[in-house]
Design an enzyme around this catalytic site. Sequence first.
Site, PDB file in Angstrom:
ATOM      1  CG  ASP A 110      -2.305   0.658   0.904  1.00  0.00           C
ATOM      2  OD1 ASP A 110      -2.332   1.567   0.744  1.00  0.00           O
ATOM      3  OD2 ASP A 110      -3.237  -0.239   0.820  1.00  0.00           O
ATOM      4  CG  HIS A 120      -4.971   4.136   0.604  1.00  0.00           C
ATOM      5  ND1 HIS A 120      -4.698   2.659   0.516  1.00  0.00           N
ATOM      6  CD2 HIS A 120      -6.412   4.290   0.228  1.00  0.00           C
ATOM      7  CE1 HIS A 120      -5.842   2.010  -0.075  1.00  0.00           C
ATOM      8  NE2 HIS A 120      -6.586   3.119  -0.216  1.00  0.00           N
ATOM      9  CB  SER A 135      -9.083   0.855  -0.583  1.00  0.00           C
ATOM     10  OG  SER A 135      -8.397   0.909  -1.781  1.00  0.00           O
TER      11      SER A 135
END
Length: 303
Positions: A29, A61, A248
């Site tokens: 990620d 994120h 996600s």
Amino acid sequence: MFRVREQLGFSDKLLAECGRDRITVAMLDTGVARHPDFDDRLLLFRDFVNDRKDFYDDSGHGTHVAGCICGSGRASMGRYRGIAPGCRLIVGKVLDYRGDGMLQSMTRALEWILNNQEEFQIRILNISIGMGEASDEERMRELLSLVDEVWNRGIIVVCAAGNGGPGAMTISPIGARKKVITVSCNEDGYFGEREDLCEEYSSRGPSPYDMRKPDIVAPGTDIISCNAFFEKRGFRYRNAYTKKSGTSMATPIVSGALALLLQKYPKMTNEQAKHKLIMTARDLNEPWSKQGAGMIEINSLLT
């Protein structure tokens, strides 16, 4: 994450029944911050973007995704803990602060996962990355071949379908593979008639490799999880959590549930885990191209 656990009917009693063996989850990620919710469970970090040495996340994120998987909820007195708060993390940073990345970084990261599989007993790989089609077809073929190899080596690969829907055949190239568990979003009516739900733009199947894609759905709208840009003030934390939406966020919910499954049944193979995940899902009466087998049912999965 409190809402997700409540929505899915996942109780503390069920969590306790999974035992104390810690499963190791790898994640590719934007990196991960040293958030208080991860305690001492960040085992290994590799930066394939900027080649920095210590854990960090300049996007936020990855930290949010990691919190969904295994945040302990320490900064919220347990309210926003992840699905599998005992598992350990290995993190490869493959995306920059804007969420952009290169195929070469992903390829190197997958090789890194394979090289460290045995030493750290990696059982699950979470890829909350919705990749588009690449112009370099040879590099893309190499990348997808490595994804297959990770699965062939016994690691459960869980990846996001992507946020390119609602058109047909919009699933990310990695999510389109047979040898992965592909996750889309669905809230199963939780937000009523609200129109900006993740399920409205969640990518749809089928895929060029497997007509029955995605595999499963999980909540992905307004998920509250760990914030990489928190502030510590004495013994308290400010802005420790933040809200994000997308496939996600749905993906690590499934990864966390599978970590608990392996925690309870450590000899289960990735093929067996995928089969049980699909067979215990709750049918939402949507087309397979939107819902896969249905909504993840953690209680049924863990029995």
